[in-house]
Write an enzyme that holds these catalytic residues in place. Structure first.
Site, mmCIF file in Angstrom:
data_model
loop_
_atom_site.group_PDB
_atom_site.id
_atom_site.type_symbol
_atom_site.label_atom_id
_atom_site.label_comp_id
_atom_site.label_asym_id
_atom_site.label_seq_id
_atom_site.Cartn_x
_atom_site.Cartn_y
_atom_site.Cartn_z
ATOM 1 N N ASP A 153 42.387 31.819 45.271
ATOM 2 C CA ASP A 153 41.039 31.419 45.688
ATOM 3 C C ASP A 153 40.073 31.435 44.495
ATOM 4 O OD1 ASP A 153 39.253 30.547 47.579
ATOM 5 O OD2 ASP A 153 39.184 32.404 48.725
ATOM 6 N N HIS A 154 38.795 31.378 44.796
ATOM 7 C CA HIS A 154 37.718 31.217 43.817
ATOM 8 C C HIS A 154 37.957 31.928 42.479
ATOM 9 C CE1 HIS A 154 34.766 29.579 46.763
ATOM 10 N NE2 HIS A 154 35.457 30.314 47.616
ATOM 11 N N GLU A 226 31.544 36.436 49.568
ATOM 12 C CA GLU A 226 32.951 36.673 49.863
ATOM 13 C C GLU A 226 33.652 37.230 48.638
ATOM 14 O OE1 GLU A 226 36.615 34.251 51.909
ATOM 15 O OE2 GLU A 226 35.671 33.312 50.176
ATOM 16 N N HIS A 271 30.046 31.173 53.472
ATOM 17 C CA HIS A 271 31.039 32.207 53.757
ATOM 18 C C HIS A 271 30.481 33.198 54.773
ATOM 19 C CE1 HIS A 271 32.858 31.323 49.571
ATOM 20 N NE2 HIS A 271 33.709 30.902 50.487
#
Length: 404
Positions: A153-154, A226, A271
């Site tokens: 993810d990010h 998040e 988010h």
């Protein structure tokens, strides 16, 4: 033509005979045969390249194209434990849809162990934790008979050392196995100026393309907070991407030989879960962007971009499915599965409260042991089961049920 059950039986008999001729013991033969039979039955609708297990390279491209053409999106779930991974695989098998298991930087650190995932070891520990999680998925996915995408993810610019470590792990795995360990990775440089975002993505995609890795990049900013990414105070205008920005990305990344990419374009995504009316999604932005780029390209493809939907938890089914119509093939789910995991444990404790207060002694007798109630596997299994059911709801929203 054989019916599916008859065909599976024929394959089963043939595989048993083949295994025995090869000298495989009956018990091992039956295990391998069962996995093969499940795989054959489970993946009958998929492109020929897509098999049970982790999909990479051309198989990944074909799976995403199948999703876009068929009109469904694949849930992407942040896993922080083996139980979370197993819940994803179980849901995929139960509801007959592909699954994306992904790890965040913080999730990788948790998998490695919080005691060591700090200071100078923070990135190294996260890489090790993500690799450990990926290897678990690789060991189990085929047994579940489902295709799985492995993703991270990010990754913001400050976290690029973590991203570099992941790529090194993929390059090492590719050298030994002819495919990358993961299917894809995400760069989130959305806070950078557009030109810098694109330039860095091109640089990394050139490296990733050599080992068949797909890049997910982000445009605009997903609001909320998040896993260490806090955009709660971001300018509201940055929550909505413009078609011209997406086209600039598409044009640049398409020039990379063998480059594979998806775009997480912001359309009001946030988010977390909020009260109705506090989040204003505008999936029409994605439709407008596809039309804009299709016209620029001048071809027959009306949906040239593969979009990713971040901040999917709590979104309405209407918004989700309208976004899918615009070419969304992946939706991230984290907040809702965090709650379902906890809710499973909460309900287990409430149901068995009087058996969880001490090791010996419960309503059945002062000398009765409670071991079978406080065995960690019991509440953790309840958490898995609750998460499987929540993922089933998500897969229904995403039209990702019975697509294998």
């Amino acid at each position: 033509m054989f019916s599916k059950p008859v065909a599976a039986a024929v394959c089963l008999c043939a595989a048993v005979a083949s295994a025995l001729r090869a000298g495989v013991t009956p018990s091992l033969a039956s295990t391998k045969v069962r996995a093969a039979a499940v795989a054959e039955e489970t993946t009958s609708k998929l492109p020929a390249t897509v098999k049970p297990g982790v999909v990479t390279g051309q198989a990944l491209v074909d799976l995403l194209a199948y999703a876009k053409d068929t009109g469904f999106a694949i849930p992407a779930v942040n896993a922080v434990s083996s139980c979370g991974i197993n819940a994803c695989l179980e849901a995929a098998a139960k509801f007959k849809g592909p699954m994306i298991v992904q790890f965040s930087r913080g999730g990788g650190q948790f998998l490695a162990g919080k005691a060591i995932a700090k200071g100078d070891l923070a990135d190294k520990a996260s890489v090790a934790g993500c690799v450990a999680g990926a290897l678990q998925v690789r060991q189990l996915a085929e047994l579940y008979g489902v295709p799985v995408i492995l993703h991270t993810d990010h990754c913001m610019r400050d976290w690029l050392p973590w991203f570099d470590g992941l790529l090194e792990a993929n390059e090492e795995y590719y050298a030994k196995n002819g495919e990358p360990l993961f299917s894809s990775h995400m760069l989130d440089l959305s806070e950078d100026p557009l030109e810098e975002n694109i330039a860095t993505c091109v640089e990394y995609l050139e490296r990733m393309s050599k080992i068949d890795l797909l890049l997910e990049m982000e445009l605009g900013i997903t609001g909320g907070e998040e896993d260490g990414v806090d955009n709660t105070d971001v300018d509201n205008s940055k929550l909505y991407t413009q078609p011209e920005e997406v086209y600039a990305v598409y044009e640049a990344l398409s020039k990379v030989p063998n480059g594979k990419f998806t775009v997480a374009a912001a359309f009001g995504n946030v988010h977390g879960v909020y009260s109705p009316g506090n989040v204003r999604l505008e999936p029409q932005i994605l439709h407008n962007t596809q039309a804009y780029i299709s016209e620029k390209l001048g071809g027959d493809d009306k949906k040239p971009v593969y979009f990713v939907f971040h901040g999917g938890s709590g979104s309405s089914r209407e918004d989700i499915q309208y976004a899918i119509e615009a070419g969304v093939i992946k939706m991230n789910i984290d907040t809702d599965t965090q709650w379902s995991f906890w809710d499973g444990i909460r309900e287990y404790e409430a149901k068995n409260h009087d058996y969880l207060q001490q090791q010996i002694g419960n309503p059945d007798g002062a000398d009765k042991p409670n071991k079978k109630y406080y065995d960690p596997r019991m509440p953790l299994r309840a958490a898995e089961e609750a998460t499987v059911e929540r993922l089933g709801q998500a897969m229904e929203d995403l039209k990702c049920i019975d697509v294998l």
